[in-house]
Design a protein around this motif. Structure first.
Motif, PDB file in Angstrom:
ATOM      1  N   ARG A 156      -5.055 -15.239 -10.426  1.00 31.62           N
ATOM      2  CA  ARG A 156      -5.651 -15.549  -9.127  1.00 31.62           C
ATOM      3  C   ARG A 156      -5.711 -14.312  -8.233  1.00 31.62           C
ATOM      4  N   ILE A 157      -6.281 -13.230  -8.734  1.00 33.57           N
ATOM      5  CA  ILE A 157      -6.436 -12.010  -7.957  1.00 33.57           C
ATOM      6  C   ILE A 157      -7.920 -11.802  -7.650  1.00 33.57           C
ATOM      7  N   THR A 204      -1.020 -11.430  -0.979  1.00 33.34           N
ATOM      8  CA  THR A 204      -1.211 -11.910  -2.348  1.00 33.34           C
ATOM      9  C   THR A 204      -0.189 -11.237  -3.263  1.00 33.34           C
ATOM     10  N   ASN A 205       0.217 -11.955  -4.318  1.00 29.00           N
ATOM     11  CA  ASN A 205       1.269 -11.514  -5.243  1.00 29.00           C
ATOM     12  C   ASN A 205       1.186 -10.015  -5.566  1.00 29.00           C
ATOM     13  N   LYS A 232      -6.205 -13.847   7.079  1.00 29.57           N
ATOM     14  CA  LYS A 232      -5.373 -13.784   5.869  1.00 29.57           C
ATOM     15  C   LYS A 232      -3.887 -13.761   6.243  1.00 29.57           C
ATOM     16  N   GLN A 285      -0.987  -7.821  -8.604  1.00 27.82           N
ATOM     17  CA  GLN A 285      -1.935  -6.808  -8.134  1.00 27.82           C
ATOM     18  C   GLN A 285      -1.649  -5.464  -8.804  1.00 27.82           C
ATOM     19  N   THR A 335      -7.196 -10.982  -2.229  1.00 28.21           N
ATOM     20  CA  THR A 335      -7.025 -12.405  -1.922  1.00 28.21           C
ATOM     21  C   THR A 335      -6.491 -13.164  -3.133  1.00 28.21           C
ATOM     22  N   ASN A 336      -6.151 -14.434  -2.904  1.00 23.83           N
ATOM     23  CA  ASN A 336      -5.746 -15.324  -3.999  1.00 23.83           C
ATOM     24  C   ASN A 336      -6.996 -15.909  -4.641  1.00 23.83           C
ATOM     25  N   GLU A 394     -10.439 -17.992  -2.152  1.00 21.29           N
ATOM     26  CA  GLU A 394      -9.819 -17.672  -0.867  1.00 21.29           C
ATOM     27  C   GLU A 394     -10.677 -16.667  -0.106  1.00 21.29           C
TER      28      GLU A 394
END
Length: 469
Positions: free
Chosen positions: A324-325, A348-349, A341, A353, A178-179, A183
């Motif tokens: 933001r991981i 998520t990026n 999600k 990740q 998730t972010n 999140e």
């Protein structure tokens, strides 16, 4: 994988564990250097180096011609009064106040004790930069395309590996990246609650959780903390008997803002109590890796026999706040979480990740965590010592067992919100107790984060706060 450490670091950890077992208190004398050298079969110089580590952390202090004694800072305070039991379910209205306060502190706080994140000096930035570079330059690179909704395979594998000591370790198939942890919590709330539902939370609790409840039209049922740390099991049992609770959102390890942690025994009781009644537990474990105890504190999810815990965590408090991981393992609610999600932001990026996954693969994370926990514990002790020296003598606090913050009860006639505004005028950011509850019970409490490195500037800031109190 546990990272390698120097012998004197291992000796320091063994001495710290021994201090805990012997229940030594402030002012008690610790074994002499020569005696420990003989008992541990190491050189006198190694013991001196180990004691230097413990002295830098603030756990022990040197006394001329008397050896080393336990630092007495913890005996300088009374714990905050435990008079809060639980509230009636109430609507939540903290977002405007919390958002304005955090924005003002970010923009105007030269010394900011309100941001709950480790400073750059404590993060492995150079190694993370290398991992990011490798992630972006790999020849077989899919990181420029949409990733899988559940997360990057490399990171999912590493997260699953870190649960190997749980009663039921996680597999990559029941983890969703998730972010950030928020999140993960928001998705969990959306999966198990509807507007108007009652959600049990700790009192006090992290203001971000209150903001999430407010934005969803959920009602908060605040439950007081146990004297040993964490939500009171007895009060929770009483509350869920008398109220129709749709879910609970708790932070059992390194609680924000108090820094307390539930015992593993109470975590097992919590998992069974809610599991038997079918009340979902959303577990916020974003700070769990920062527990100061020698033995790792397991999350409630590790004891969950009912597939009832929606476990939320992140790397924001240990590796890179800006990445933001985060991630969530939602048990029987996992499929619904994945649909939410995908409908929210797809994924998520992937590059970030992948970078964290590569860093975890290197085996350096455990070494970093050990150093980070040690540095933060040293920071905490220096802050608590300064508070003991400079703040009014009638304040109350319990030195935190982990995390990043100190929860302080000021004299009852103190208005913490007015204090926050006053110190902001001096370029200092703190958090008033008002934003950690739906009631006005914590109007005379403040949270100070010991993330900024201790130096003359931070010491002067603490002195300024004490004068304004």
């Amino acid at each position: 994988m546990v990272g390698k450490s120097f012998l004197y670091e291992q000796v320091a950890e063994r001495i710290e564990a021994s201090i805990g077992r012997l229940m030594l208190k402030g002012g008690d004398k610790v074994p002499s250097v020569r005696k420990l050298s003989e008992e541990m079969n190491v050189s006198i110089n190694t013991v001196f180096q180990a004691y230097s580590i413990l002295e830098a952390k603030g756990l022990i202090v040197s006394r001329p011609r008397s050896g080393y004694i336990i630092n007495s800072f913890s005996s300088s305070f009374q714990a905050p009064k435990e008079v809060f039991k639980f509230s009636i379910p109430s609507t939540v209205e903290v977002t405007a106040m919390a958002s304005a306060m955090m924005k003002n502190a970010k923009e105007n706080g030269i010394v900011n004790f309100s941001i709950l994140a480790p400073v750059n000096e404590l993060l492995p930035i150079t190694k993370l930069n290398k991992a990011v570079h490798a992630s972006l330059t790999s020849l077989s690179n899919d990181n420029f395309q949409y990733p899988l909704v559940d997360g990057h395979p490399r990171l999912l594998k590493q997260i699953a590996r870190r649960t190997g000591d749980w009663n039921t370790p996680l597999s990559t198939g029941n983890i969703l990246v998730t972010n950030g942890c928020m999140e993960a919590i928001n998705l969990s709330l959306d999966a198990v609650c509807r507007p108007g539902d009652i959600v049990a939370i700790e009192s006090p609790t992290y203001h971000g959780i209150l903001q999430s409840l407010e934005s969803r039209g959920l009602r908060a049922l605040e439950i007081g903390l146990d004297a040993k740390g964490g939500v009171s099991i007895e009060l929770l049992r009483e509350a869920i008997t008398n109220q129709k609770v749709a879910a609970c959102v708790f932070m059992p390890s390194c609680h924000n803002p108090t820094g307390s942690s539930m015992t593993n025994a109470n975590k097992l009781l919590l998992a069974d109590l809610l599991g038997k009644r079918g009340i979902p537990l959303i577990e916020d474990d974003s700070l769990g890796e920062l527990n100061f105890s020698i033995e790792r504190s397991l999350p409630v999810k590790a004891f969950d026999k009912y597939d009832n815990v929606l476990y939320c965590s992140s790397f924001s408090k240990t590796l890179a706040p800006g990445f933001r991981i985060g991630w969530v393992s939602a048990g029987k609610y996992q499929a619904k979480i994945e649909r939410l999600k995908f409908g929210s932001n797809i994924s998520t990026n992937p590059a970030l990740q992948d970078a964290i996954g590569r860093y975890l693969e290197s085996g350096q994370y455990e070494t970093h965590l050990r150093k980070l926990r040690s540095a933060l514990q040293g920071q905490m002790m220096k802050y608590v010592n300064a508070i003991s020296n400079y703040f009014p003598k009638d304040i109350r606090l319990s030195p935190p067992q982990g995390g990043l913050s100190i929860w302080i009860e000021l004299p009852e006639n103190t208005d913490a919100f007015a204090l926050q505004k006053a110190v902001l005028g001096k370029g200092i950011g703190i958090c008033p107790g008002h934003i950690f509850s739906t009631s006005n019970f914590y109007h005379h409490f403040i949270r100070i984060n010991y993330c900024p490195l201790w130096n003359s500037k931070t010491e002067n800031a603490v002195i300024s706060i004490s004068k304004l109190i």
